[in-house]
Design a protein around this motif. Structure first.
Motif, PDB file in Angstrom:
ATOM      1  N   THR A   1     -12.611   2.083  -0.935  1.00 39.82           N
ATOM      2  CA  THR A   1     -13.175   1.591  -2.200  1.00 39.82           C
ATOM      3  C   THR A   1     -12.847   0.119  -2.442  1.00 39.82           C
ATOM      4  OG1 THR A   1     -11.221   2.321  -3.431  1.00 39.82           O
ATOM      5  CG2 THR A   1     -13.048   3.874  -3.247  1.00 39.82           C
ATOM      6  N   LYS A   2     -11.845  -0.405  -1.719  1.00 39.25           N
ATOM      7  CA  LYS A   2     -11.490  -1.824  -1.859  1.00 39.25           C
ATOM      8  C   LYS A   2     -11.509  -2.468  -0.473  1.00 39.25           C
ATOM      9  CE  LYS A   2      -7.703  -0.791  -4.278  1.00 39.25           C
ATOM     10  NZ  LYS A   2      -6.502  -0.955  -5.140  1.00 39.25           N
ATOM     11  N   LYS A   3     -10.506  -3.274  -0.156  1.00 45.74           N
ATOM     12  CA  LYS A   3     -10.458  -3.945   1.147  1.00 45.74           C
ATOM     13  C   LYS A   3      -9.272  -3.431   1.953  1.00 45.74           C
ATOM     14  CE  LYS A   3     -12.815  -8.139  -0.398  1.00 45.74           C
ATOM     15  NZ  LYS A   3     -12.767  -9.623  -0.492  1.00 45.74           N
ATOM     16  N   GLU A   4      -9.064  -2.124   1.911  1.00 49.27           N
ATOM     17  CA  GLU A   4      -7.938  -1.524   2.613  1.00 49.27           C
ATOM     18  C   GLU A   4      -8.047  -1.705   4.133  1.00 49.27           C
ATOM     19  OE1 GLU A   4      -8.503   1.116  -1.093  1.00 49.27           O
ATOM     20  OE2 GLU A   4      -9.746  -0.052   0.297  1.00 49.27           O
ATOM     21  N   VAL A   5      -6.885  -1.739   4.764  1.00 50.71           N
ATOM     22  CA  VAL A   5      -6.793  -1.731   6.226  1.00 50.71           C
ATOM     23  C   VAL A   5      -5.803  -0.637   6.620  1.00 50.71           C
ATOM     24  CG1 VAL A   5      -7.326  -4.184   6.470  1.00 50.71           C
ATOM     25  CG2 VAL A   5      -4.927  -3.444   6.281  1.00 50.71           C
ATOM     26  N   ILE A   6      -5.847  -0.254   7.873  1.00 56.40           N
ATOM     27  CA  ILE A   6      -4.893   0.729   8.391  1.00 56.40           C
ATOM     28  C   ILE A   6      -3.922  -0.003   9.296  1.00 56.40           C
ATOM     29  CG2 ILE A   6      -4.615   2.819   9.781  1.00 56.40           C
ATOM     30  CD1 ILE A   6      -7.406   3.664   8.858  1.00 56.40           C
TER      31      ILE A   6
ATOM     32  N   ASN B   1      -3.347  -3.400   1.883  1.00 57.80           N
ATOM     33  CA  ASN B   1      -4.326  -3.974   0.947  1.00 57.80           C
ATOM     34  C   ASN B   1      -4.794  -2.922  -0.050  1.00 57.80           C
ATOM     35  OD1 ASN B   1      -4.171  -6.464   2.138  1.00 57.80           O
ATOM     36  ND2 ASN B   1      -6.168  -6.375   3.149  1.00 57.80           N
ATOM     37  N   ALA B   2      -3.890  -2.006  -0.387  1.00 55.21           N
ATOM     38  CA  ALA B   2      -4.209  -0.908  -1.295  1.00 55.21           C
ATOM     39  C   ALA B   2      -3.329  -1.015  -2.530  1.00 55.21           C
ATOM     40  CB  ALA B   2      -3.979   0.435  -0.590  1.00 55.21           C
ATOM     41  N   GLY B   3      -3.566  -0.152  -3.497  1.00 56.87           N
ATOM     42  CA  GLY B   3      -2.731  -0.140  -4.679  1.00 56.87           C
ATOM     43  C   GLY B   3      -1.315   0.301  -4.347  1.00 56.87           C
TER      44      GLY B   3
ATOM     45  N   GLY C   1       0.811  -1.213   0.000  1.00 57.62           N
ATOM     46  CA  GLY C   1       0.000   0.000   0.000  1.00 57.62           C
ATOM     47  C   GLY C   1       0.841   1.258   0.000  1.00 57.62           C
ATOM     48  N   TYR C   2       0.512   2.153   0.903  1.00 56.47           N
ATOM     49  CA  TYR C   2       1.193   3.441   0.917  1.00 56.47           C
ATOM     50  C   TYR C   2       1.084   4.118   2.279  1.00 56.47           C
ATOM     51  CZ  TYR C   2      -3.618   5.134   0.292  1.00 56.47           C
ATOM     52  OH  TYR C   2      -4.962   5.377   0.446  1.00 56.47           O
TER      53      TYR C   2
END
Length: 206
Positions: free
Chosen positions: A73-78, A145-147, A45-46
């Motif tokens: 917008t997707k299945k991102e987590v922090i 879990n991001a671009g 991710g970023y």
């Protein structure tokens, strides 16, 4: 004839609604601008620096302070956050070893309190959510879990900014020119990889 008249009424209502929303998001009394600066890439991710600027002339955010929420917008987590806290961790049971700070699809962020340990702070954080006119409040988060490229990274949607006894309307995010930063010694300039802005205007007192 009746169908033509009905169509004209619908057109007038749509036009009125569009002008009303446009007028709200260009309020002459200023706004809250949320800036999302994508600073660096990680393996999944970023890292983003998020800043809320109070450009309002008359409205100060008082304790218990502001809250900012959005929808992934997707299945991102922090994975982690500095300078603020996510109010709910959510269901992170799919992770066995390294557990994210939050797995909520619609996270809500709150500011940390004054006196927060220095290693948990970033510049302009930790004011208990207080945000006076002309000032800013910031935090930094690592998103997983991001671009992992400009082509695949996605800005969150449906931003909501809330404050005590105040209601705000937030517009859609806009991709803008990347923010430039100057180091503390003022001898080096750096630039965000990508920058998005979200504008929120005061709607009414509650």
């Amino acid at each position: 004839m009746e169908s033509l008249f009905s169509a004209m009424i619908v057109l007038l209502l749509v036009t009125f609604s569009w002008f009303t929303s446009s007028e709200a998001l260009t309020n002459n009394n200023g706004n809250i601008t949320i800036k999302w600066d994508l600073m660096s890439w990680t393996p999944d991710g970023y890292v983003a620096a998020v800043t809320a600027y109070n450009y309002q002339k008359q409205h100060s955010i008082t304790r218990p302070g502001w809250k900012i929420s959005w929808k992934w917008t997707k299945k991102e987590v922090i994975w982690s956050i500095i300078g603020a806290r996510i109010t709910e961790q959510g269901d992170c049971s799919m992770f066995k070893d390294n557990i994210p700070h939050s797995c909520v699809h619609k996270p809500t962020v709150v500011d940390l309190l004054p006196g927060t340990p220095y290693n948990q702070q970033v510049a302009n954080c930790c004011k208990g959510g207080v945000l006076k006119p002309g000032l800013e409040s910031s935090f930094q988060l690592s998103v997983g879990n991001a671009g992992t490229s400009k082509r695949t990274a996605r800005m969150p949607v449906n931003f909501v900014f809330t404050a005590p006894k105040q209601q705000y309307i937030c517009g859609p995010s806009k991709n803008v020119r990347p923010t430039r930063f100057i180091t503390a010694d003022k001898r080096r300039m750096t630039t965000a990889l990508m920058t998005w802005n979200v504008t929120c205007v005061f709607y009414k007192a509650t």
